[in-house]
Scaffold this active site. Sequence first.
Site, PDB file in Angstrom:
ATOM      1  CG  HIS A   1       0.142   6.194  -0.727  1.00 14.49           C
ATOM      2  ND1 HIS A   1      -0.884   6.842  -1.356  1.00 14.49           N
ATOM      3  CD2 HIS A   1      -0.396   5.621   0.380  1.00 14.49           C
ATOM      4  CE1 HIS A   1      -2.012   6.655  -0.648  1.00 14.49           C
ATOM      5  NE2 HIS A   1      -1.743   5.914   0.399  1.00 14.49           N
TER       6      HIS A   1
ATOM      7  CG  HIS B   1      -1.816   1.156   1.370  1.00 15.20           C
ATOM      8  ND1 HIS B   1      -3.151   1.100   1.068  1.00 15.20           N
ATOM      9  CD2 HIS B   1      -1.589   2.424   1.777  1.00 15.20           C
ATOM     10  CE1 HIS B   1      -3.698   2.286   1.267  1.00 15.20           C
ATOM     11  NE2 HIS B   1      -2.767   3.113   1.702  1.00 15.20           N
ATOM     12  CD  GLU B   2       1.532   3.571   3.669  1.00 15.57           C
ATOM     13  OE1 GLU B   2       1.699   4.630   3.034  1.00 15.57           O
ATOM     14  OE2 GLU B   2       0.488   3.337   4.310  1.00 15.57           O
TER      15      GLU B   2
HETATM   16 ZN   LIG Z   1      -3.053   5.185   1.942  1.00 15.16          ZN
END
Ligand SMILES: [Zn+2]
Length: 680
Positions: free
Chosen positions: A473, A469-470
């Site tokens: 980003h 997830h990170e």
């Molecule tokens: Zn997030």
Amino acid sequence: MIDYSSTNGFNTPYNTAPFSKIKNEDYLPTFKKAIADAKAEINAIANNEASPTFKNTIEALEFSGEKLDRISSIFFNLNSAETNDTIQKIAQEVSPMLSEFSNDITLNEDLFKRIKTVYNSKDTLNLTVEQHTLLEKKYKSFSRNGANLPKEKKQQLREIDKKLSQLKLKFGENILAETNAFEMLITNEADISGLPDGAKEAAKQLAESKEKEGWLFTLDYPSYIPFVTYADNRELRKQLSIAAGSKGFKGDKLDNQQHVLDIAKLRHERANLLGYKTHAHFVLEERMAETPKNVEKFLNELLEKAKPAADREFKNLENFAKDLDNIDKLEKWDGAYYSEKLKQKLFSLDDEKLKPYFKLQNVINGAFTVANKLFNLHFEEINTIDKYHDDVLTYKVTNSKGDFISILYADFFPRPGKRNGAWMTVYKPQYIKNEENSRPHISIVCNFTKPTKTKPSLLTFNEVTTLFHEFGHALHGMLANTTYPSLSGTSVYWDFVELPSQVMENWCYEKEALELFATHYETGEVIPMDLIEKIKASATFLEGMQTVRQLSFGLLDMSWHGQDPTDILDVKTHENKAFEGTKLYPDVAENCMSTAFSHIFQGGYSSGYYSYKWAEVLDADAFEYFKENGIFNTSVAQKFYDHVLSKGGTENPMTLYKRFRGQEPKPEALLKRAGLMETK
Ligand SMILES: [Zn+2]
């Protein structure tokens, strides 16, 4: 003082942050100087004698305060990842200075006059799409704060803002006081049966720290959640659950009911003053969803699909509780407990079984390999740049031609001075200035299981998806390719920002991707397929109920902010009406959600709660496109790069998305992934 010049920055490799050279006592003087410099730059723009143009006003404003931005990002990133009493004290001193500085800009009438002149002639200026977006953004940052209002109404707006910030503060203080005031001391060991050892141990230590005998439980999540999930004693679960649900709703001095009504009404008044129909109209103007009508339609369509599944799951869970413990009516304090029991029965999947397949280094390499297959990126660990802590890993990221793309910092383990959770952040944004593409410095920060003397860091599956997830980003930040820093990377509407992060999580559930990195840290064996199937199945366990719960919060949020709240007299009555279509458990008369709904009444999520589900629809729909063409299909990946990852906030997100996907996002992929499509 920290050295920084507009020509060669910090004078470090890649112009990276010179962590080793910064002393705590440097911050304050550097901030003061940087603010003074930025002010001078702003004044020069505002008082420029030449008539206002896009270049001498909008672009000049965009590139002003560069030193202040670099220092601020270093300082506040460290305040999250590596803080101490001194840094926290400086933060308290610096924060009001910075908000005063930004208020000064918003209230600068000469500056706004120039921006407005450019804005009013925007159609004749031959601006690029990105320039157009920048102009709109700059103009709105003033107009949405009242710059267009006559003096008297401006004053009214300031008064509303002042009242709102006091009310929000009070709302939060009451919740905190309620949380801190409650304790449940248990002295009979039989009453904690069912709890895992770790939770028992923590409760015992908490009791000891307050010089009490027994086991102490509070409304803090790490204490509350294990108790309602595992404690066999139903009566005590009920006590704790009711205590948690009645925060701000006891009619005493910590009651929040009037605050809720006042906040909703003031927000409405504020929106009206600025020319918007409701607070939600005001907020959604700068969101992908655009209007309250779209949000309500979105929530209700999903509800229509999810509610039948949720009802079935609820009935199932109730029957399970009946068989197991002769429970006739499933109450709120039974939900987590029987869900967990049913989950164990169905999947018997525990973290210890999975962890050996997810050695941290393997998972990092896995994320890099996925990024390589999709976007042709190469990650090389380098040791030539400064780090703020020995645990931090530093990478140089290049593309297939060897061009420098980004610096990536990765900081994985907990330590005192790092806040909880996981996040991606930016030390330096990407932008193009004087025809030079200045590449970004991106960081991901997590709190993963640490290695021990005998074992390397082995991640839980939840930690694996968090890393992806990170990293998603981070890709959004690293692959940015825009002209203006305030439109670069993750600087997008916030119901769009979770698309790159959430879509990356999908690779963690795919055999083809897991085979690349999920190998046993001792034997090298690839994770067995039946474990992957179990992970997938358990990920959608009781998904109907979860979905309906999320939707109910979104609908409650819209009920407070999407209409005129003047006639709402009673918080609980209003809330029950908003929850009508989403009800599963019997109502608890002592409880109220709104009086403790900090997300929307204290934090920044008002009219924005829907965005959790919105982002899920986007990521499922986007991943469906990959799946249709193969999860490593490079032409789909190229489209995702061209239209989403590289574009930041330069264009309307729906336009960008449609260019990538060929159509608007549809909820079907999410419903399918969540198992809500078929009739069971
Ligand atoms: Zn997030």
